[in-house]
Scaffold this active site. Structure first.
Site, PDB file in Angstrom:
ATOM      1  N   ASP A  10      45.531  43.544  45.850  1.00  0.00           N
ATOM      2  CA  ASP A  10      43.928  44.461  46.664  1.00  0.00           C
ATOM      3  C   ASP A  10      45.284  45.953  46.744  1.00  0.00           C
ATOM      4  O   ASP A  10      46.620  45.864  46.569  1.00  0.00           O
ATOM      5  CB  ASP A  10      44.325  44.226  47.538  1.00  0.00           C
ATOM      6  CG  ASP A  10      43.055  44.669  48.369  1.00  0.00           C
ATOM      7  OD1 ASP A  10      42.034  45.140  47.955  1.00  0.00           O
ATOM      8  OD2 ASP A  10      42.861  45.017  49.798  1.00  0.00           O
ATOM      9  N   HIS A  37      43.547  51.596  39.733  1.00  0.00           N
ATOM     10  CA  HIS A  37      43.101  50.168  39.113  1.00  0.00           C
ATOM     11  C   HIS A  37      43.917  50.363  37.616  1.00  0.00           C
ATOM     12  O   HIS A  37      44.406  48.849  37.303  1.00  0.00           O
ATOM     13  CB  HIS A  37      41.687  50.273  37.740  1.00  0.00           C
ATOM     14  CG  HIS A  37      40.567  50.161  39.622  1.00  0.00           C
ATOM     15  ND1 HIS A  37      41.462  49.154  40.861  1.00  0.00           N
ATOM     16  CD2 HIS A  37      39.655  50.419  39.488  1.00  0.00           C
ATOM     17  CE1 HIS A  37      40.062  49.216  41.624  1.00  0.00           C
ATOM     18  NE2 HIS A  37      39.309  50.082  41.955  1.00  0.00           N
ATOM     19  N   LEU A  74      53.291  29.918  30.607  1.00  0.00           N
ATOM     20  CA  LEU A  74      52.235  29.954  31.633  1.00  0.00           C
ATOM     21  C   LEU A  74      50.569  29.873  31.666  1.00  0.00           C
ATOM     22  O   LEU A  74      49.909  30.120  30.350  1.00  0.00           O
ATOM     23  CB  LEU A  74      52.662  31.158  32.514  1.00  0.00           C
ATOM     24  CG  LEU A  74      51.925  31.831  33.691  1.00  0.00           C
ATOM     25  CD1 LEU A  74      52.802  31.224  34.822  1.00  0.00           C
ATOM     26  CD2 LEU A  74      52.142  33.240  33.423  1.00  0.00           C
TER      27      LEU A  74
HETATM   28  C1  IPE Z   1      39.728  41.164  46.839  1.00  0.00           C
HETATM   29  O1  IPE Z   1      39.992  42.918  47.539  1.00  0.00           O
HETATM   30  C2  IPE Z   1      38.850  40.978  45.648  1.00  0.00           C
HETATM   31  C3  IPE Z   1      39.781  41.549  44.651  1.00  0.00           C
HETATM   32  C4  IPE Z   1      41.003  41.976  44.304  1.00  0.00           C
HETATM   33  C5  IPE Z   1      39.403  41.787  43.380  1.00  0.00           C
HETATM   34  P1  IPE Z   1      38.198  43.380  47.928  1.00  0.00           P
HETATM   35  O2  IPE Z   1      39.569  45.064  47.702  1.00  0.00           O
HETATM   36  O3  IPE Z   1      37.203  43.392  48.010  1.00  0.00           O
HETATM   37  O4  IPE Z   1      38.026  43.077  49.242  1.00  0.00           O
HETATM   38  P2  IPE Z   1      37.765  43.041  50.658  1.00  0.00           P
HETATM   39  O5  IPE Z   1      36.441  43.806  50.191  1.00  0.00           O
HETATM   40  O6  IPE Z   1      38.801  44.288  51.665  1.00  0.00           O
HETATM   41  O7  IPE Z   1      37.419  42.277  51.468  1.00  0.00           O
HETATM   42  C1  IPE Z   2      42.024  45.666  44.179  1.00  0.00           C
HETATM   43  O1  IPE Z   2      42.334  47.240  44.678  1.00  0.00           O
HETATM   44  C2  IPE Z   2      41.222  45.807  43.363  1.00  0.00           C
HETATM   45  C3  IPE Z   2      39.661  45.262  43.018  1.00  0.00           C
HETATM   46  C4  IPE Z   2      38.585  44.829  44.019  1.00  0.00           C
HETATM   47  C5  IPE Z   2      39.358  45.572  41.745  1.00  0.00           C
HETATM   48  P1  IPE Z   2      40.973  48.184  45.692  1.00  0.00           P
HETATM   49  O2  IPE Z   2      40.017  48.963  44.288  1.00  0.00           O
HETATM   50  O3  IPE Z   2      39.929  46.605  46.958  1.00  0.00           O
HETATM   51  O4  IPE Z   2      41.635  48.874  46.262  1.00  0.00           O
HETATM   52  P2  IPE Z   2      41.906  49.312  47.845  1.00  0.00           P
HETATM   53  O5  IPE Z   2      40.837  48.186  48.903  1.00  0.00           O
HETATM   54  O6  IPE Z   2      40.345  50.778  47.667  1.00  0.00           O
HETATM   55  O7  IPE Z   2      42.848  50.541  48.361  1.00  0.00           O
HETATM   56 MG    MG Z   3      40.542  46.167  48.607  1.00  0.00          MG
END
Ligand code: IPE
Ligand code: IPE
Ligand code: MG
Length: 253
Positions: free
Chosen positions: A23, A40, A134
């Protein structure tokens, strides 16, 4: 087990299975005044580094949360770009995965993905299926509740057909139908990006995982950060319901 749990007790210093919620990509990009997708893209670099390090450390399984069943709620454009990035990463990385002895498995409800993406997933899985290094599990359109639900559906239909009795529906039996069936449970769970929540990741399998949260944003998560998490893990006393003294006895036996 008569105690009513299937949890495997593992006391080693290096986790057999690491599960990560990657995240913070969006915030990483925002800090740099870049579009979210740039975060990303940068995140894919971290994925590459962490896979390599886990291979070196002889970690058995690495599960990465790439796209949750709730992430469809994001703007259509971001979802589309994420799908494109996923396809590109599969195309670009699968040969390297094969050379690195990594075996790829994608879990989640793939029915909502495009034919193209599903084809690339199948291709990459096939290309790496003989590998014995792995086990890399990518959770895509995955939700912990979805996983338990689809397992229960399979079990329910067996009961309905009379293949098994309702009494035979044990934890071990349900486990056989979960997406990670046959793999050890995560010993170490890592979430980057500062949030301290599970966000519908592996609800069943995280029952006894050690939970590690870091403020580091995923694109900044590298080998050194993984080492810090591993050191933290090595310092935990896992007890699985036992007392600390019992655990010390088991470990010295
Ligand atoms: C969780 O992250 C899902 C992934 C990393 C794929 P999110 O950014 O979607 O989670 P929330 O919405 O903050 O809980
Ligand atoms: C996690 O990073 C990747 C996915 C959920 C695909 P985020 O896109 O949730 O990044 P933040 O939380 O907005 O910084
Ligand atoms: Mg996120």
């Amino acid at each position: 087990m008569s105690e009513g749990t299937q949890t495997q007790e593992y006391y080693g210093r290096i986790p057999r299975h690491i599960a990560i919620i990657m995240d913070g990509n969006g915030r990483w990009a925002k800090k740099r005044h870049m579009p979210r997708v740039a975060g990303h893209r940068a995140g894919v670099e971290s994925v590459r580094a962490i896979i390599q390090r886990c291979g070196e450390l002889n970690v058995e399984v690495l599960t990465l949360f790439a796209f949750s069943s709730e992430n469809w709620r994001r703007p259509e454009k971001e979802v589309g770009l994420l799908m494109e990035l996923f396809i590109m990463a599969l195309q670009r990385e699968s040969k390297k995965l094969r050379e690195g002895k990594v075996r790829l498995k994608v879990i989640g409800d793939l029915s909502r993905f495009s034919d193209k993406l599903r084809k690339e997933i199948k291709k990459a899985e096939d290309l790496t299926k003989e590998n014995t290094g792995l086990e890399l599990v990518i959770a895509a359109n995955y939700g912990g509740r979805w996983d338990i639900t689809q397992a229960v559906q399979s079990v329910a239909s067996q009961v309905k057909q009379g293949v098994i009795d309702a009494d035979a529906v044990t934890e071990a039996h349900i486990e056989k139908y979960l997406s990670l069936a046959g793999l050890p449970e995560p010993d170490l769970f890592i979430r980057t990006g500062g949030e301290q929540r599970i966000s519908n990741f592996l609800l069943w399998q995280l029952a006894y995982s050690e939970l590690y949260f870091t403020d580091i944003l995923w694109p900044d998560f590298n080998k050194d950060e993984l080492n810090i998490a591993l050191e933290w893990f090595a310092g935990r006393q896992r007890r699985f319901g036992r007392t600390g003294d019992q655990v010390e006895q088991i470990k010295s036996a």
